[in-house]
Each structure stands twice: as structure tokens, then as C-alpha cells.
Design an enzyme around this catalytic site. Structure first.
Site, PDB file in Angstrom:
ATOM      1  N   ASP A 140     -17.805 -65.454  11.368  1.00  0.00           N
ATOM      2  CA  ASP A 140     -16.849 -64.704  10.734  1.00  0.00           C
ATOM      3  C   ASP A 140     -17.151 -63.154  10.827  1.00  0.00           C
ATOM      4  O   ASP A 140     -17.179 -62.402   9.898  1.00  0.00           O
ATOM      5  CB  ASP A 140     -16.603 -65.159   9.201  1.00  0.00           C
ATOM      6  CG  ASP A 140     -15.435 -64.336   8.501  1.00  0.00           C
ATOM      7  OD1 ASP A 140     -15.492 -64.177   7.353  1.00  0.00           O
ATOM      8  OD2 ASP A 140     -14.432 -63.752   9.107  1.00  0.00           O
ATOM      9  N   LYS A 143     -15.385 -59.988  16.079  1.00  0.00           N
ATOM     10  CA  LYS A 143     -14.793 -61.188  16.914  1.00  0.00           C
ATOM     11  C   LYS A 143     -15.089 -61.278  18.261  1.00  0.00           C
ATOM     12  O   LYS A 143     -14.865 -62.566  19.063  1.00  0.00           O
ATOM     13  CB  LYS A 143     -13.237 -60.941  16.807  1.00  0.00           C
ATOM     14  CG  LYS A 143     -12.582 -60.791  15.305  1.00  0.00           C
ATOM     15  CD  LYS A 143     -13.063 -61.661  14.498  1.00  0.00           C
ATOM     16  CE  LYS A 143     -13.106 -61.455  12.991  1.00  0.00           C
ATOM     17  NZ  LYS A 143     -14.035 -62.069  11.909  1.00  0.00           N
ATOM     18  N   ASP A 168     -13.703 -68.343  11.525  1.00  0.00           N
ATOM     19  CA  ASP A 168     -12.286 -67.534  10.994  1.00  0.00           C
ATOM     20  C   ASP A 168     -11.673 -66.918  11.926  1.00  0.00           C
ATOM     21  O   ASP A 168     -12.117 -66.553  12.939  1.00  0.00           O
ATOM     22  CB  ASP A 168     -12.758 -66.767   9.767  1.00  0.00           C
ATOM     23  CG  ASP A 168     -11.668 -66.386   8.846  1.00  0.00           C
ATOM     24  OD1 ASP A 168     -11.969 -65.228   8.322  1.00  0.00           O
ATOM     25  OD2 ASP A 168     -10.790 -66.989   8.765  1.00  0.00           O
ATOM     26  N   ASN A 169     -10.345 -66.324  11.837  1.00  0.00           N
ATOM     27  CA  ASN A 169      -9.674 -65.474  12.360  1.00  0.00           C
ATOM     28  C   ASN A 169      -9.284 -65.881  13.632  1.00  0.00           C
ATOM     29  O   ASN A 169      -9.358 -64.778  14.549  1.00  0.00           O
ATOM     30  CB  ASN A 169     -10.259 -64.072  12.309  1.00  0.00           C
ATOM     31  CG  ASN A 169     -10.730 -63.658  10.969  1.00  0.00           C
ATOM     32  OD1 ASN A 169     -11.830 -63.522  10.397  1.00  0.00           O
ATOM     33  ND2 ASN A 169      -9.885 -63.463  10.028  1.00  0.00           N
ATOM     34  N   GLU A 198      -6.160 -63.693   5.061  1.00  0.00           N
ATOM     35  CA  GLU A 198      -6.594 -63.443   3.522  1.00  0.00           C
ATOM     36  C   GLU A 198      -5.653 -62.533   2.867  1.00  0.00           C
ATOM     37  O   GLU A 198      -5.484 -61.303   3.291  1.00  0.00           O
ATOM     38  CB  GLU A 198      -8.057 -63.020   3.398  1.00  0.00           C
ATOM     39  CG  GLU A 198      -8.425 -61.935   4.287  1.00  0.00           C
ATOM     40  CD  GLU A 198      -9.022 -62.248   5.674  1.00  0.00           C
ATOM     41  OE1 GLU A 198      -8.698 -63.445   6.177  1.00  0.00           O
ATOM     42  OE2 GLU A 198      -9.808 -61.397   6.314  1.00  0.00           O
TER      43      GLU A 198
HETATM   44  O1  BIE Z   1     -12.018 -57.420  12.202  1.00  0.00           O
HETATM   45  C1  BIE Z   1     -11.234 -57.313  11.133  1.00  0.00           C
HETATM   46  C2  BIE Z   1     -10.332 -56.216  10.785  1.00  0.00           C
HETATM   47  C3  BIE Z   1      -9.725 -55.575  12.026  1.00  0.00           C
HETATM   48  C4  BIE Z   1      -8.817 -54.685  11.755  1.00  0.00           C
HETATM   49  C5  BIE Z   1      -8.487 -54.028  10.520  1.00  0.00           C
HETATM   50  C6  BIE Z   1      -9.001 -54.795   9.367  1.00  0.00           C
HETATM   51  C7  BIE Z   1      -9.982 -55.842   9.555  1.00  0.00           C
HETATM   52  C8  BIE Z   1     -11.266 -58.314  10.233  1.00  0.00           C
HETATM   53  C9  BIE Z   1     -10.019 -59.027   9.568  1.00  0.00           C
HETATM   54  C10 BIE Z   1      -9.856 -60.352   9.023  1.00  0.00           C
HETATM   55  C11 BIE Z   1     -11.191 -60.921   8.524  1.00  0.00           C
HETATM   56  O2  BIE Z   1     -11.086 -62.283   8.071  1.00  0.00           O
HETATM   57  C12 BIE Z   1     -12.418 -60.539   9.200  1.00  0.00           C
HETATM   58  O3  BIE Z   1     -13.347 -61.575   9.373  1.00  0.00           O
HETATM   59  C13 BIE Z   1     -12.458 -59.291  10.123  1.00  0.00           C
HETATM   60  N1  BIE Z   1     -13.711 -58.900  10.539  1.00  0.00           N
HETATM   61  O4  BIE Z   1     -13.869 -57.686  10.737  1.00  0.00           O
HETATM   62  O5  BIE Z   1     -14.587 -59.659  10.708  1.00  0.00           O
HETATM   63 MG    MG Z   2     -12.653 -63.174   8.343  1.00  0.00          MG
END
Ligand code: BIE
Ligand code: MG
Length: 214
Positions: A140, A143, A168-169, A198
Site C-alpha cells: 500500500d 504505486k 490496495d488501490n 476509502e
Molecule cells: O497515492 C495516493 C494519492 C494520489 C493522489 C492524491 C492523493 C493520494 C493514494 C491514494 C489512495 C491510497 O489508498 C493510497 O494508498 C495512496 N498512496 O499514496 O499510497
Molecule cells: Mg492505499
């Protein structure tokens, strides 16, 4: 991400939580994120999917990549058996400091070992820390590090037949190279759990579970 979210969350936590209660901490963070401002914690909806996978896996050695404020570390640690080892890796020292206090306040210090540094440098150190393999890995963090870090985990011999990778994501923000890699790799058997971002029921997101079959 809203600059300083972690500091505002910590201020709120200090004023409101019941110390020594991980479930109360989790609920407090979710309430803040629904009513004041949302943070990039896995949240309650995807968190339930994560809980179910942890409970069905019953892992004794667990790795989390991307601690942030410690929310998912608490969700995971809450569901681990007594004699388990759980490591969480965070590269951002400010986030790690907040996570440390949140984990301490929740009374989970003895269940969670936090390492601060880049995942690519931390992963090669686990064998030397007496870890033979991970039964479950929650991914998580950045990315674009999902794919290289899962490749590194295998290269380091830290995955064993049956090891479970939970990512996740995989829809938002997405990790397309990871999804392409893991779904087209005969060494993994993947399942997608469609859900929502989330604290944003109107945005689609998903969790991907990939079982390493070696
Ligand atoms: O990268 C973003 C992100 C990108 C753009 C704006 C806000 C957050 C993010 C969004 C949802 C997530 O669950 C998460 O784990 C991330 N992260 O940073 O690892
Ligand atoms: Mg996440």
C-alpha cells in the site's frame, strides 16, 4: 494528499482516543476521515476485505509496505495470532513518527515492528533478521513500487508456496504494471475484490489478492 493531514489527524487522536484500545483508534481515525478530511488510509470498507483475508490466512509472519499513519497496521495486528511477527515499512520519517505514536497509544507496540527507510533497501535485510518468508504481505505504498518490490521479495526468497500478497488501490490511483505482471504470471493466482476508494463511496477502487504458488 492534503499536506499535513498526518499532523492534524494526530492532534485529533491525542484529544479523543481511549488509550490501549486498537479498535477505538481505528474507529476514531475513520470518523475523522469521514467527518473532517479524508486521508489515504485503507479505510473501513476495504479494511473489512483486508481483515477477512488476514483472518482466512492466519499468518504468523507479515509485512506491510506503506505504514502512513498506522491505520492498516492496527487493523492487521488486531487479527494476528499471539506468536506472530509483523513488520511495517515506511520511507517518510514524518509519517513514521505519527504512526509510531498512534500504534503506541493503541497499545500495539509489542505486536508491530516499524522500519523506516526505502522498501528496496529494507526488503533485503529481512533474511538477516531471522525471517525465512512472509505468509502475508500488504502492499500500500508508492504505486509504482508494487511490481519491483514483489519481484524483489521473490528474488530474496521471502515468498513461499501459499504466501498471500494483498495490494490496495489497484483501480485508484491504480498500479497497472503490477496488475499486468501478477495476473499474467503463472507463479501467482490472483483474485480481484471490487470496492470503493476509502471515504469516497462514489469512487471505484479494488483490492487484489495474489497467492504465490511458486
Ligand atoms: O497515492 C495516493 C494519492 C494520489 C493522489 C492524491 C492523493 C493520494 C493514494 C491514494 C489512495 C491510497 O489508498 C493510497 O494508498 C495512496 N498512496 O499514496 O499510497
Ligand atoms: Mg492505499
Amino acid at each position: 494528499t492534503a499536506e499535513g493531514f498526518h499532523l492534524r489527524l494526530l492532534e485529533h487522536v491525542r484529544k479523543t482516543v481511549k488509550p490501549g484500545d486498537a479498535s477505538n483508534m481505528i474507529a476514531t481515525i475513520d470518523n475523522y476521515c469521514y467527518t473532517v478530511e479524508s486521508g489515504m488510509n485503507v479505510g473501513d470498507v476495504k479494511g473489512k476485505i483486508l481483515d477477512d483475508i488476514v483472518l482466512e490466512t492466519n499468518p504468523t509472519t507479515v509485512l506491510e509496505l506503506g505504514t502512513f499513519c498506522g491505520y492498516s497496521a492496527l487493523r492487521i495486528a488486531r487479527n494476528l495470532p499471539e506468536n506472530s511477527r509483523f513488520f511495517t515499512v515506511e520511507f517518510n520519517p514524518e509519517h513514521a513518527a505519527v504512526a509510531k505514536e498512534i500504534i503506541h497509544t493503541a497499545g500495539m507496540d509489542d505486536k508491530i515492528q516499524m522500519l523506516i527507510g526505502p522498501s528496496q533497501e529494507m526488503i533485503p535485510q529481512f533474511k538477516g533478521m531471522g525471517v525465512s518468508h512472509f505468509d502475508l504481505v500488504f502492499v500500500d505504498h508508492e504505486k509504482d513500487l508494487y511490481k519491483p518490490d514483489v519481484i524483489l521479495l521473490e528474488k530474496e526468497g521471502l515468498l513461499k508456496k501459499g504466501s498471500v500478497i494483498v495490494a490496495d488501490n489497484v483501480v485508484y490511483p491504480g498500479s497497472p504494471d503490477y496488475i499486468d505482471y501478477v495476473r499474467n504470471n503463472p507463479k501467482f493466482k490472483s483474485t480481484n475484490y471490487m470496492s470503493e476508494l476509502e471515504y469516497h463511496k462514489d469512487v471505484v477502487d479494488a483490492i487484489e489478492k495474489s497467492i504465490y504458488i511458486g
